[in-house]
Design an enzyme around this catalytic site. Structure first.
Site, mmCIF file in Angstrom:
data_model
loop_
_atom_site.group_PDB
_atom_site.id
_atom_site.type_symbol
_atom_site.label_atom_id
_atom_site.label_comp_id
_atom_site.label_asym_id
_atom_site.label_seq_id
_atom_site.Cartn_x
_atom_site.Cartn_y
_atom_site.Cartn_z
ATOM 1 N N GLU A 1 24.698 -7.294 13.124
ATOM 2 C CA GLU A 1 24.983 -5.986 13.289
ATOM 3 C C GLU A 1 24.716 -5.197 12.248
ATOM 4 O O GLU A 1 24.243 -4.250 12.171
ATOM 5 C CB GLU A 1 26.410 -5.793 14.057
ATOM 6 C CG GLU A 1 26.792 -4.539 14.434
ATOM 7 C CD GLU A 1 28.124 -4.332 15.308
ATOM 8 O OE1 GLU A 1 28.267 -5.179 15.982
ATOM 9 O OE2 GLU A 1 28.735 -3.364 14.787
ATOM 10 N N ASP A 2 25.173 -5.610 11.232
ATOM 11 C CA ASP A 2 25.286 -4.798 9.999
ATOM 12 C C ASP A 2 24.160 -5.293 8.683
ATOM 13 O O ASP A 2 24.384 -4.509 7.889
ATOM 14 C CB ASP A 2 26.541 -4.734 9.445
ATOM 15 C CG ASP A 2 27.468 -3.874 10.231
ATOM 16 O OD1 ASP A 2 26.910 -3.192 11.264
ATOM 17 O OD2 ASP A 2 28.769 -4.367 10.392
#
Ligand code: MN
Length: 527
Positions: free
Chosen positions: A83-84
């Site tokens: 996700e990041d």
């Protein structure tokens, strides 16, 4: 002014402490994931100013403390990489394999590009439930992730803070509760409550103080005298711990009791933890011999466990100084289950739920989710294909309670807002447990009717309900069922759902089936 934190990054050594030292492979896996995630998050910061990796390591540590397997700990350490960071699903699969990828993708939110705002948020929850329906470990990782986020809410920008806090109270804490994870539920609630509802928090805190919730000296005094008496009566192997009521749980109780604080008698509880079940009853007899119990407060959740599997004996005594004390008596095994619920059965020590011998710790929960336990049972939820780029095997050995599957099915409804309000209403209302004549347990929300019951058994039965016997007596189809009712459904081929049924049902599943039937009929009639 910018608030800053200076949290220490939890070391690999601390996390490894929980992994059995003999298992070299497990230790190597955790080490690899730790170093991989540390590198991936390099340079990223949390709102607090801490390195981002602090959050990741805390999540891994929480899973390790619960004695989860190395695979789950590794997935927890990697949970924010896709996700990041620049790390891709392909990278995780190549380095860690399908099982870990499956877990990491399960907790990964959907990309910003496809959805925005509330829609993205609801879609991400839908995906989380779908992934959890295949493997309950996804939700356990998500809960530990959320727990650290909730604990660090004070650093989150104000416009985001309340939403995260309210969501924690409305969705994640009830899930932790339903999974039997009492400690996690309490910690989520207490971390989120002040930011979700600051005024209510203040009000509850005031009552808490008035009730002596900060008077730990008094608590210590009673604690000592209980221990002393138990020893005097020859009870040998026991330990005690104290629990102070959480403010959110106090708030909810005050709401239920119209803020009559004299009705609150469990600000403090003393837990007496013993080895065997008979010891529990021995302790109870000592307590009741020495202190006067309050009438109506004795609850034997060992003989009759709570719907989420909770077991303990509760009694409330007059302490002699004008106050009260709740005593909770349980075995070590019950204590562990009460804290970590589902997760306490997924530890490296007990590898699968399926293998659990009857009579072991698992049996309690089995009875509540009768159909969820055959590992080869096809998982009924459909994960939207494009949301998982890889074909995942079903890790069905980590069985999933039926209600999570229902949530995942509900998650396929069209409108994300409808889905959000559905899961909230399903969780907000407490649940009842109703029996088939054969003794299978069906788990329903409060206010559910025989029609809900019929659809919960099977949609074919639901579609053809013609009558219902509740505890042997014919009742109308919109009768509100009570906890413990035995319900027998009568069917006939010609019976069909009507519009009126929609008003008589509580579960989203029944509503959906009825709407489908009505629609079909309309189409056929218009032909
Ligand atoms: Mn996270």
């Amino acid at each position: 002014m910018q608030k800053t934190a200076k949290s220490k990054i939890i070391s690999l050594k601390e996390i490894l402490k929980a992994v059995p030292s003999s298992d070299k492979k497990s230790r190597e896996l955790v080490e690899k994931a730790y170093n991989f995630a540390k590198k991936a998050h390099e340079g990223q910061k949390r709102y607090s100013g801490d390195p981002y990796f602090v959050h990741v390591a805390e999540t891994g540590k929480a899973l390790a403390d619960m004695e989860m397997s190395a695979t789950t700990i590794a997935a927890g350490l990697l949970h924010d990489t896709i996700e990041d960071t620049d790390v891709t699903a392909e990278d995780i699969q190549r380095e860690f394999g399908d099982e870990i990828l499956h877990l990491v993708e399960g907790v990964t939110k959907l990309g910003h590009v496809r959805y925005h705002g509330m829609k993205r948020h609801a879609e991400s929850l839908r995906k989380l439930f779908a992934a959890t329906a295949q493997d309950v470990r996804v939700m356990i990782i998500k809960l530990m992730d959320r727990l650290h986020n909730a604990r660090t809410l004070k650093y989150v920008p104000e416009h985001k803070r309340a939403r995260i806090a309210i969501e924690t109270l409305e969705i994640y804490a009830p899930i932790a509760d339903r999974l039997g994870m009492g400690v996690i539920k309490k910690e989520l609630e207490d971390a989120a409550f002040p930011y979700a509802y600051p005024k209510e928090y203040e009000k509850a805190y005031k009552v808490f103080k008035e009730l002596g919730g900060e008077d730990t000296k008094r608590l210590e005094k009673i604690h000592k005298s209980v221990k002393k008496k138990l020893v005097e009566y020859g009870i040998k192997n026991f330990r005690t711990s104290v629990r102070i009521k959480g403010l959110y749980s106090l708030y909810k109780k005050l709401e239920r009791k119209n803020w009559d604080s004299t009705k609150i008698k469990d600000i403090f509880a003393l837990r007496v933890i013993v080895n065997e079940v008979p010891d529990c009853y021995n302790v109870l007899s000592v307590i009741h011999s020495e202190w006067t119990p309050l009438p109506g407060k004795l609850k034997d959740y060992i003989a009759l466990p709570k719907p989420n599997g909770y077991r303990s004996i509760h009694t409330t005594i007059h302490t002699g100084d004008g106050g009260f004390l709740e005593i909770q008596i349980r075995t070590e095994e019950m204590h562990k289950e009460a804290q970590y619920g589902v997760a306490s059965h997924l530890t490296y020590k007990e590898s699968t739920w399926k293998n659990a011998k009857s009579g072991s710790g698992m049996s309690w929960i089995k009875q509540f989710f009768p159909s969820a336990w055959t590992a080869d049972k096809k998982v009924s939820c459909v994960v939207p294909k494009d949301e998982f780029k890889h074909k995942h095997k079903h890790y069905a050995k980590y069985s999933v309670p039926e209600w999570i599957r229902h949530l995942a099915e509900d998650a396929q409804c069209e409108d994300p807002n409808e889905f959000l309000s559905d899961i909230k209403s399903d969780f907000f209302t407490h649940r009842i447990f109703v029996f088939t004549p054969k003794g299978d347990v069906i788990d329903l929300p409060i206010g559910a009717t025989p029609i809900d019951f019929a659809f919960a058994i099977h949609s074919d039965i639901g579609r053809h309900v013609s009558g219902a016997k509740v505890n042997g007596k014919m009742e109308s189809l919109d009768k509100e069922l009570q906890n413990g009712d035995i319900v027998e459904i009568l069917t006939s081929k010609s019976a069909r759902p009507t519009r009126k049924w929609l008003d008589a049902v509580k579960t989203t599943m029944a509503k959906k089936h009825i709407k489908n039937c009505l629609q079909k009929e309309r189409k056929e009639n218009s032909k």
